[in-house]
Each structure stands twice: as C-alpha cells, then as structure tokens.
Design a protein around this motif. Structure first.
Motif, PDB file in Angstrom:
ATOM      1  N   GLU A  43       3.357  17.686  -2.072  1.00 17.47           N
ATOM      2  CA  GLU A  43       2.515  18.741  -0.718  1.00 17.47           C
ATOM      3  C   GLU A  43       1.423  17.692  -0.869  1.00 17.47           C
ATOM      4  N   ILE A  44       1.266  17.173   0.752  1.00 14.15           N
ATOM      5  CA  ILE A  44       1.163  16.184   1.253  1.00 14.15           C
ATOM      6  C   ILE A  44      -0.259  16.637   2.441  1.00 14.15           C
ATOM      7  N   THR A  45      -1.487  15.645   2.578  1.00 15.19           N
ATOM      8  CA  THR A  45      -2.222  15.697   2.790  1.00 15.19           C
ATOM      9  C   THR A  45      -2.102  14.167   4.184  1.00 15.19           C
ATOM     10  N   MET A  46      -1.693  14.644   6.167  1.00 14.64           N
ATOM     11  CA  MET A  46      -1.694  13.361   6.268  1.00 14.64           C
ATOM     12  C   MET A  46      -2.888  12.925   7.268  1.00 14.64           C
ATOM     13  N   PRO A  47      -2.751  11.557   7.233  1.00 16.25           N
ATOM     14  CA  PRO A  47      -3.298  10.660   7.252  1.00 16.25           C
ATOM     15  C   PRO A  47      -4.217  11.234   9.078  1.00 16.25           C
ATOM     16  N   ALA A  48      -5.374  10.488   9.216  1.00 19.50           N
ATOM     17  CA  ALA A  48      -5.571  10.236  10.860  1.00 19.50           C
ATOM     18  C   ALA A  48      -4.341   9.926  11.657  1.00 19.50           C
ATOM     19  N   ASN A  49      -3.165   9.349  11.243  1.00 18.30           N
ATOM     20  CA  ASN A  49      -2.696   8.976  12.461  1.00 18.30           C
ATOM     21  C   ASN A  49      -1.904  10.043  12.522  1.00 18.30           C
ATOM     22  N   GLY A  50      -0.951  10.755  11.069  1.00 22.64           N
ATOM     23  CA  GLY A  50      -0.306  11.645  11.539  1.00 22.64           C
ATOM     24  C   GLY A  50       1.064  10.468  10.913  1.00 22.64           C
ATOM     25  N   GLN A  51       0.975   9.917  10.005  1.00 19.27           N
ATOM     26  CA  GLN A  51       2.322   9.077  10.042  1.00 19.27           C
ATOM     27  C   GLN A  51       2.258   8.945   8.340  1.00 19.27           C
ATOM     28  N   ILE A  52       3.283   9.170   7.730  1.00 21.73           N
ATOM     29  CA  ILE A  52       3.119   8.258   5.562  1.00 21.73           C
ATOM     30  C   ILE A  52       4.400   7.925   5.537  1.00 21.73           C
ATOM     31  N   ILE A  53       5.208   7.402   4.742  1.00 20.17           N
ATOM     32  CA  ILE A  53       6.085   6.892   4.223  1.00 20.17           C
ATOM     33  C   ILE A  53       6.121   6.992   2.895  1.00 20.17           C
ATOM     34  N   ILE A  54       7.114   8.119   1.992  1.00 21.77           N
ATOM     35  CA  ILE A  54       7.323   7.961   0.952  1.00 21.77           C
ATOM     36  C   ILE A  54       8.157   7.028   0.286  1.00 21.77           C
ATOM     37  N   ASP A  55       8.669   6.811  -0.086  1.00 22.83           N
ATOM     38  CA  ASP A  55       9.893   5.822  -1.039  1.00 22.83           C
ATOM     39  C   ASP A  55       9.599   6.220  -2.374  1.00 22.83           C
ATOM     40  N   ALA A  56      11.129   7.059  -2.897  1.00 23.55           N
ATOM     41  CA  ALA A  56      10.842   7.733  -3.903  1.00 23.55           C
ATOM     42  C   ALA A  56      11.446   7.153  -5.004  1.00 23.55           C
ATOM     43  N   ALA A  57      12.139   5.513  -4.862  1.00 27.17           N
ATOM     44  CA  ALA A  57      12.668   4.993  -5.251  1.00 27.17           C
ATOM     45  C   ALA A  57      11.514   4.327  -6.206  1.00 27.17           C
ATOM     46  N   ASP A  58      10.784   3.631  -5.160  1.00 24.87           N
ATOM     47  CA  ASP A  58       9.293   3.012  -5.326  1.00 24.87           C
ATOM     48  C   ASP A  58       8.240   3.555  -5.773  1.00 24.87           C
ATOM     49  N   MET A  59       8.755   4.926  -6.191  1.00 27.74           N
ATOM     50  CA  MET A  59       7.100   6.185  -6.055  1.00 27.74           C
ATOM     51  C   MET A  59       6.023   5.940  -5.592  1.00 27.74           C
ATOM     52  N   ASN A  60       5.886   5.702  -5.011  1.00 30.09           N
ATOM     53  CA  ASN A  60       4.499   5.564  -3.642  1.00 30.09           C
ATOM     54  C   ASN A  60       4.801   5.717  -2.485  1.00 30.09           C
ATOM     55  N   ALA A  61       3.862   6.559  -2.026  1.00 29.57           N
ATOM     56  CA  ALA A  61       3.114   6.540  -0.542  1.00 29.57           C
ATOM     57  C   ALA A  61       2.495   5.794   0.486  1.00 29.57           C
ATOM     58  N   LYS A  62       3.182   5.652   1.336  1.00 31.92           N
ATOM     59  CA  LYS A  62       2.154   3.921   2.016  1.00 31.92           C
ATOM     60  C   LYS A  62       2.475   4.806   3.602  1.00 31.92           C
ATOM     61  N   ILE A  64       2.903   3.069   7.807  1.00 34.34           N
ATOM     62  CA  ILE A  64       3.179   1.938   8.181  1.00 34.34           C
ATOM     63  C   ILE A  64       2.666   0.120   8.488  1.00 34.34           C
ATOM     64  N   SER A  65       1.368   0.291   8.271  1.00 37.22           N
ATOM     65  CA  SER A  65       0.905  -1.346   7.400  1.00 37.22           C
ATOM     66  C   SER A  65       1.200  -1.649   6.800  1.00 37.22           C
ATOM     67  N   GLY A  66       1.598  -0.803   5.262  1.00 34.13           N
ATOM     68  CA  GLY A  66       1.695  -1.061   3.664  1.00 34.13           C
ATOM     69  C   GLY A  66       0.654  -0.230   2.727  1.00 34.13           C
ATOM     70  N   ALA A  67      -0.388   0.121   3.733  1.00 37.09           N
ATOM     71  CA  ALA A  67      -1.591   0.208   2.609  1.00 37.09           C
ATOM     72  C   ALA A  67      -1.165   1.844   1.867  1.00 37.09           C
ATOM     73  N   TYR A  68      -1.511   1.551   0.576  1.00 37.68           N
ATOM     74  CA  TYR A  68      -0.783   2.810  -0.659  1.00 37.68           C
ATOM     75  C   TYR A  68      -1.727   3.740   0.176  1.00 37.68           C
ATOM     76  N   LEU A  69      -1.504   5.120   0.545  1.00 34.45           N
ATOM     77  CA  LEU A  69      -1.570   6.494   0.933  1.00 34.45           C
ATOM     78  C   LEU A  69      -1.252   7.696  -0.896  1.00 34.45           C
ATOM     79  N   ASN A  70      -0.840   7.066  -2.198  1.00 35.93           N
ATOM     80  CA  ASN A  70      -0.374   8.133  -2.865  1.00 35.93           C
ATOM     81  C   ASN A  70      -1.584   9.297  -3.333  1.00 35.93           C
ATOM     82  N   ARG A  71      -3.227   9.427  -2.244  1.00 32.51           N
ATOM     83  CA  ARG A  71      -4.250  10.081  -3.255  1.00 32.51           C
ATOM     84  C   ARG A  71      -3.437  11.078  -2.354  1.00 32.51           C
ATOM     85  N   ARG A  72      -3.314  10.924  -0.832  1.00 36.09           N
ATOM     86  CA  ARG A  72      -2.690  12.045   0.316  1.00 36.09           C
ATOM     87  C   ARG A  72      -1.332  13.180  -0.781  1.00 36.09           C
ATOM     88  N   VAL A  73      -1.334  12.437  -1.873  1.00 36.74           N
ATOM     89  CA  VAL A  73       0.674  13.523  -2.262  1.00 36.74           C
ATOM     90  C   VAL A  73       0.346  13.573  -3.907  1.00 36.74           C
TER      91      VAL A  73
END
Length: 107
Positions: A43-62, A64-73
């Motif tokens: 369940e993803i709460t999308m950030p204001a810019n409307g873009q998120i990267i989910i890396d399943a192997a790394d187990m992180n959400a980021k 585009i600039s590389g900032a962690y967004l795990n609290r949104r997932v």
C-alpha cells in the motif's frame, strides 16, 4: 530490459527458472494498492511529485533523487516477487504507469 504498463490489471512473465525480485517505477497520485497473483503486497502513499521507485531486492523505496521513501510504503518487501512464468498484477488507485525492471531471473 524494462516493461511499462498503464492498465490496472496486466500479466508480466518472468522468463527465468526461479522467482525474481523486480524493481518498480510507479507514477500516480493518492494511495495505490499493489497486488501480485491476487495477494496484496504493498500500500503506497504516493509523494507529491507522483513518482516512487520500489527496489524489491534492496527492500527500499526511493525518490528519483535517491531519498528514502520507506515511510510511504506499507507491506513486506519480501512479498514483492514474481514466480517463474506468468504473474498477474492488479493495481488499485490512481496509477498512471508502472515500469518493471529486473523481472526475469535464472540460476
């Protein structure tokens, strides 16, 4: 190789011989529910810019600039896996597109 989908339900094929842990680039707004083979995985709460990267192997959400967004997932990154063969993906919410990379794996 990357595949981009704009429909809310689609099938993606892992052409390998073992499960894969793909990377996802999701565009959309609001809350997005992500299902793999009828199992809710995120369940993803999308950030204001409307873009998120989910890396399943790394187990992180980021971002585009590389900032962690795990609290949104919400959900277990361990459940983001594609079985070998066809996998049905369902996205509920205002998703514009989802791009998969690293979706096939061989051993």
């Amino acid at each position: 190789r990357e595949l981009t989908f704009t429909r809310s339900t689609f099938v993606i094929r892992n052409k390998g011989n073992i499960y894969s842990r793909p990377s996802l680039f999701i565009k959309g707004t609001g809350t997005i529910l992500f299902y793999i083979n009828n199992n809710k995985v995120l369940e993803i709460t999308m950030p204001a810019n409307g873009q998120i990267i989910i890396d399943a192997a790394d187990m992180n959400a980021k971002s585009i600039s590389g900032a962690y967004l795990n609290r949104r997932v919400k959900g277990d990154y361990n459940n983001i896996k594609l079985d070998d063969g066809n996998n049905t993906i369902d996205v509920v919410g205002n998703m514009t597109s989802v791009t998969f990379s690293n979706f096939s794996r061989w051993i």
